[in-house]
Design an enzyme around this catalytic site. Structure first.
Site, PDB file in Angstrom:
ATOM      1  N   LYS A  55      35.294 100.303  11.999  1.00  0.00           N
ATOM      2  CA  LYS A  55      36.577 100.994  12.035  1.00  0.00           C
ATOM      3  C   LYS A  55      37.752 100.086  11.676  1.00  0.00           C
ATOM      4  O   LYS A  55      38.808 100.564  11.245  1.00  0.00           O
ATOM      5  CB  LYS A  55      36.817 101.573  13.428  1.00  0.00           C
ATOM      6  CG  LYS A  55      35.852 102.669  13.837  1.00  0.00           C
ATOM      7  CD  LYS A  55      36.195 103.981  13.199  1.00  0.00           C
ATOM      8  CE  LYS A  55      35.417 105.126  13.827  1.00  0.00           C
ATOM      9  NZ  LYS A  55      35.792 106.435  13.240  1.00  0.00           N
ATOM     10  N   SER A 302      26.493 100.150  12.826  1.00  0.00           N
ATOM     11  CA  SER A 302      27.936 100.304  12.642  1.00  0.00           C
ATOM     12  C   SER A 302      28.816  99.782  13.763  1.00  0.00           C
ATOM     13  O   SER A 302      30.021  99.606  13.571  1.00  0.00           O
ATOM     14  CB  SER A 302      28.260 101.780  12.393  1.00  0.00           C
ATOM     15  OG  SER A 302      27.791 102.578  13.465  1.00  0.00           O
TER      16      SER A 302
END
Length: 313
Positions: A55, A302
Site C-alpha cells: 500500500k 502482499s
C-alpha cells in the site's frame, strides 16, 4: 481515468516514488519445497515494504502527485492503507487522519499510531470507516486518499509489477490477492495479459467474483479471516474494466487454506505473512490453482502486519 493507467504512466510513477519506497526482494524457490510438484516458484515479498505492505506505493503516489491542502490527508482503511498513508505523510511532513474499523488488527493500529497520524476507530467494517472518513474530509477540507478506487493508487500499486518484471522476467502466471482491487488492477494494467494474472480472494469476501458475474461492481459479503485487508464490500469502479480485460481467472479460497499458507510460509521460509498477504499463496497449497508441468509461477506476498510472532513470549 482508466485510459491512463498503463505501462507508460506506471513507469513515470515508479521514477517519481522510487526514492521513497523499497525494492522488495523476490525469493526463487520450488513448489517441491512446499510439498507440491517441482515447478519454478517466485515469491514477491512485499511485506518488506515500508509500513509492511504494498500500500505504501499507492500512498506516496497520491501524496506526491496531488495537491495536499494545509488540512492534510484523510484515509479510510482496514489497516494497511492507513499505515501506508500515515507513513508517507510522516515522511513528507503532512498531517494525516486515519479511520479504521474495529476489525483492524492490533499490529496495523499500532503502526498507524507509531507514524504520528490521528487515528479514529469506528464501525465494524471498512465501509463504515470509509463513510466516516468522507464526512471528515468534507468538513475539514483535507485530501481524501482512497485505498483502491483512485487512479493514483492504481498507478502506484502497478509499480510492483514493473519491479517484479525486472526481477523475474520469465513468469507464466502471477497470483495476486484481491480486496478492493487496487493491487491486482495496477498489476494487470502493467502486465496486459503477460504474465497471466489470476486473482485470489477469500470465500467470505468474493468481491471481484461477484462483480464479474454481475458485469459491474456490486456489494458482496465482507467477512472472514482476512477481513481487515480483503473485505471492502465491493471492488473499485476504476479497476473493474482492467479486470475484465486483463485478469484471466479469479479463485476463491477458504479461511482454513489461508491459515495453512501462513503456517507454510513461516515453516519453510520464515516469512511472516498476514492473512491477506498469504491469500494468493493459499491457492497453490490448497489446489485451487494447479500449475502445468514446468509452469513458472509468481505469487505476491502482499503484507506482513500481524502479531502472529511475539518475541516477548
Amino acid at each position: 481515468m482508466t485510459t491512463r493507467i498503463g505501462r507508460a504512466a506506471i513507469e513515470r510513477t515508479y521514477r517519481l516514488i522510487a526514492p521513497y519506497i523499497r525494492v522488495t526482494p523476490v525469493v526463487e524457490t520450488s513448489g517441491a519445497d512446499f510439498g507440491l510438484a517441482a515447478f519454478p516458484l517466485a515469491l514477491k515479498l512485499e511485506l518488506f515494504q515500508h509500513a509492511g505492505s504494498f500500500k505504501t506505493r499507492g500512498a506516496f503516489t497520491n501524496l506526491l502527485t496531488r495537491v495536499v491542502p494545509a488540512a492534510g490527508v484523510v484515509a479510510a482503511s482496514g489497516g494497511n492503507h492507513g499505515a501506508a498513508v500515515a507513513y508517507a505523510a510522516m515522511r513528507l511532513g503532512v498531517k494525516a487522519c486515519i479511520f479504521v474499523p474495529t476489525v483492524s488488527s492490533p499490529a496495523k493500529v499500532s503502526r498507524i499510531r507509531s507514524y504520528g497520524a490521528d487515528l479514529v476507530v469506528t464501525g465494524d467494517r471498512y465501509a463504515d470507516a470509509l463513510a466516516a472518513s468522507e464526512i471528515r474530509a468534507a468538513e475539514s477540507g483535507a485530501l481524501s486518499v482512497h485505498a483502491f478506487d483512485q487512479g493514483e493508487t492504481l498507478l502506484g500499486q502497478g509499480t510492483l509489477a514493473l519491479e517484479l518484471a525486472r526481477q523475474a522476467p520469465a513468469l507464466d502466471t502471477l497470483l495476486v490477492s484481491v480486496g478492493g482491487g487496487g493491487l491486482i488492477g495496477g498489476i494487470a494494467a502493467w502486465c496486459g495479459g503477460r504474465p497471466r494474472v489470476i486473482g485470489v480472494e477469500p470465500e467470505a469476501a468474493p468481491t471481484l467474483s461477484r462483480a464479474l458475474e454481475a458485469g459491474r461492481p456490486v456489494d458482496a459479503p465482507a467477512g472472514g479471516l482476512a477481513a481487515d485487508s480483503l473485505a471492502p464490500r465491493r471492488v473499485g469502479e476504476l479497476m473493474f474494466p482492467i479486470a475484465q480485460a486483463h485478469i484471466a481467472r479469479v479463485l476463491l479460497v477458504s479461511d482454513t487454506a489461508i491459515r495453512g499458507a501462513q503456517d507454510a510460509l513461516w515453516a519453510t521460509l520464515r516469512v511472516v505473512a498476514e492473512p491477506g498477504g498469504a491469500a494468493a499463496f493459499s491457492a497453490l497449497l490448497s489446489g485451487a490453482y494447479a500449475p502445468a508441468s514446468g509452469e513458472r509461477v509468481g505469487v505476491v506476498i502482499s503484507g506482513g502486519n500481524t502479531t502472529a510472532v511475539d518475541f516477548a513470549r
